[in-house]
Design a protein around this motif. Structure first.
Motif, PDB file in Angstrom:
ATOM      1  N   ASN A   1       3.088  -5.272   5.417  1.00 43.75           N
ATOM      2  CA  ASN A   1       2.694  -4.569   4.195  1.00 43.75           C
ATOM      3  C   ASN A   1       1.266  -4.928   3.786  1.00 43.75           C
ATOM      4  O   ASN A   1       0.521  -4.070   3.318  1.00 43.75           O
ATOM      5  CB  ASN A   1       3.671  -4.883   3.063  1.00 43.75           C
ATOM      6  N   ILE A   2       0.889  -6.183   3.964  1.00 47.97           N
ATOM      7  CA  ILE A   2      -0.475  -6.621   3.660  1.00 47.97           C
ATOM      8  C   ILE A   2      -1.465  -5.911   4.572  1.00 47.97           C
ATOM      9  O   ILE A   2      -2.499  -5.410   4.111  1.00 47.97           O
ATOM     10  CB  ILE A   2      -0.600  -8.157   3.795  1.00 47.97           C
ATOM     11  N   GLN A   3      -1.156  -5.835   5.851  1.00 46.93           N
ATOM     12  CA  GLN A   3      -2.075  -5.191   6.793  1.00 46.93           C
ATOM     13  C   GLN A   3      -2.279  -3.719   6.444  1.00 46.93           C
ATOM     14  O   GLN A   3      -3.383  -3.196   6.584  1.00 46.93           O
ATOM     15  CB  GLN A   3      -1.578  -5.345   8.229  1.00 46.93           C
ATOM     16  N   LYS A   4      -1.225  -3.059   5.944  1.00 47.31           N
ATOM     17  CA  LYS A   4      -1.344  -1.654   5.556  1.00 47.31           C
ATOM     18  C   LYS A   4      -2.383  -1.481   4.460  1.00 47.31           C
ATOM     19  O   LYS A   4      -3.257  -0.624   4.547  1.00 47.31           O
ATOM     20  CB  LYS A   4       0.007  -1.109   5.077  1.00 47.31           C
ATOM     21  N   PHE A   5      -2.293  -2.299   3.393  1.00 43.92           N
ATOM     22  CA  PHE A   5      -3.259  -2.098   2.315  1.00 43.92           C
ATOM     23  C   PHE A   5      -4.646  -2.590   2.713  1.00 43.92           C
ATOM     24  O   PHE A   5      -5.653  -2.005   2.301  1.00 43.92           O
ATOM     25  CB  PHE A   5      -2.783  -2.644   0.964  1.00 43.92           C
ATOM     26  N   LEU A   6      -4.739  -3.638   3.535  1.00 44.93           N
ATOM     27  CA  LEU A   6      -6.061  -4.081   3.994  1.00 44.93           C
ATOM     28  C   LEU A   6      -6.736  -2.987   4.824  1.00 44.93           C
ATOM     29  O   LEU A   6      -7.954  -2.769   4.712  1.00 44.93           O
ATOM     30  CB  LEU A   6      -5.956  -5.375   4.798  1.00 44.93           C
ATOM     31  N   ASP A   7      -5.957  -2.280   5.635  1.00 40.62           N
ATOM     32  CA  ASP A   7      -6.507  -1.165   6.404  1.00 40.62           C
ATOM     33  C   ASP A   7      -7.013  -0.061   5.475  1.00 40.62           C
ATOM     34  O   ASP A   7      -8.084   0.505   5.686  1.00 40.62           O
ATOM     35  CB  ASP A   7      -5.465  -0.599   7.372  1.00 40.62           C
ATOM     36  N   ASP A   8      -6.247   0.229   4.431  1.00 42.31           N
ATOM     37  CA  ASP A   8      -6.661   1.253   3.474  1.00 42.31           C
ATOM     38  C   ASP A   8      -7.890   0.816   2.669  1.00 42.31           C
ATOM     39  O   ASP A   8      -8.729   1.645   2.315  1.00 42.31           O
ATOM     40  CB  ASP A   8      -5.515   1.607   2.531  1.00 42.31           C
ATOM     41  N   PHE A   9      -7.999  -0.473   2.400  1.00 44.58           N
ATOM     42  CA  PHE A   9      -9.169  -0.976   1.663  1.00 44.58           C
ATOM     43  C   PHE A   9     -10.465  -0.723   2.443  1.00 44.58           C
ATOM     44  O   PHE A   9     -11.530  -0.622   1.855  1.00 44.58           O
ATOM     45  CB  PHE A   9      -9.043  -2.475   1.392  1.00 44.58           C
ATOM     46  N   LYS A  10     -10.369  -0.588   3.750  1.00 42.36           N
ATOM     47  CA  LYS A  10     -11.561  -0.338   4.575  1.00 42.36           C
ATOM     48  C   LYS A  10     -12.202   1.012   4.251  1.00 42.36           C
ATOM     49  O   LYS A  10     -13.370   1.234   4.552  1.00 42.36           O
ATOM     50  CB  LYS A  10     -11.208  -0.411   6.060  1.00 42.36           C
ATOM     51  N   ASN A  11     -11.436   1.897   3.613  1.00 44.67           N
ATOM     52  CA  ASN A  11     -11.963   3.204   3.218  1.00 44.67           C
ATOM     53  C   ASN A  11     -12.736   3.150   1.905  1.00 44.67           C
ATOM     54  O   ASN A  11     -13.315   4.153   1.484  1.00 44.67           O
ATOM     55  CB  ASN A  11     -10.825   4.222   3.093  1.00 44.67           C
TER      56      ASN A  11
ATOM     57  N   GLU B   1      -9.876   0.394  -9.243  1.00 47.83           N
ATOM     58  CA  GLU B   1      -9.804   1.287  -8.082  1.00 47.83           C
ATOM     59  C   GLU B   1      -9.076   0.619  -6.912  1.00 47.83           C
ATOM     60  O   GLU B   1      -8.170   1.204  -6.313  1.00 47.83           O
ATOM     61  CB  GLU B   1     -11.218   1.688  -7.637  1.00 47.83           C
ATOM     62  N   VAL B   2      -9.446  -0.612  -6.618  1.00 48.44           N
ATOM     63  CA  VAL B   2      -8.851  -1.337  -5.493  1.00 48.44           C
ATOM     64  C   VAL B   2      -7.364  -1.574  -5.726  1.00 48.44           C
ATOM     65  O   VAL B   2      -6.529  -1.312  -4.851  1.00 48.44           O
ATOM     66  CB  VAL B   2      -9.592  -2.675  -5.254  1.00 48.44           C
ATOM     67  N   LEU B   3      -7.011  -2.051  -6.904  1.00 54.81           N
ATOM     68  CA  LEU B   3      -5.623  -2.421  -7.176  1.00 54.81           C
ATOM     69  C   LEU B   3      -4.697  -1.225  -7.373  1.00 54.81           C
ATOM     70  O   LEU B   3      -3.484  -1.391  -7.461  1.00 54.81           O
ATOM     71  CB  LEU B   3      -5.561  -3.359  -8.386  1.00 54.81           C
TER      72      LEU B   3
END
Length: 95
Positions: free
Chosen positions: A21-31, A64-66
């Motif tokens: 689950n952490i990796q999913k949001f970290l991947d999305d944060f790259k956008n 925005e991030v959260l």
């Protein structure tokens, strides 16, 4: 600058799912604009305690991030896993 540390302990059987689950949001944060925030996640030596370190240039960026959907989903699943009062949020002040 807003600096935050969040720590929490999960049940051993939830560690793998939490990492996913952490990796999913970290991947999305790259956008998002990487120049406006930093977000790092660590796991302690006990292999069940997670530490999230983040900093944001302002409250607008933090908001925005959260509010990225995958981050909100991560929080929901993490909280539903049973944290037993281990969830702690600390706001850090620069020196």
């Amino acid at each position: 600058m807003i600096n935050v540390i969040v720590s929490y302990t999960v049940k051993p059987e939830f560690v793998t799912e939490n990492k996913t689950n952490i990796q999913k949001f970290l991947d999305d944060f790259k956008n998002l604009d990487q120049e406006t925030f930093e977000y790092k996640v660590y796991i302690k030596e006990d292999d069940v305690t997670f530490l999230h370190y983040s900093n944001y240039i302002n409250e607008e960026v933090q908001h925005e991030v959260l509010n990225v959907p995958s981050f909100k989903e991560f929080q929901k699943l993490r909280d539903e896993s049973g944290l037993n009062g281990s969830h702690k949020i600390e706001i850090l002040q620069s020196i």
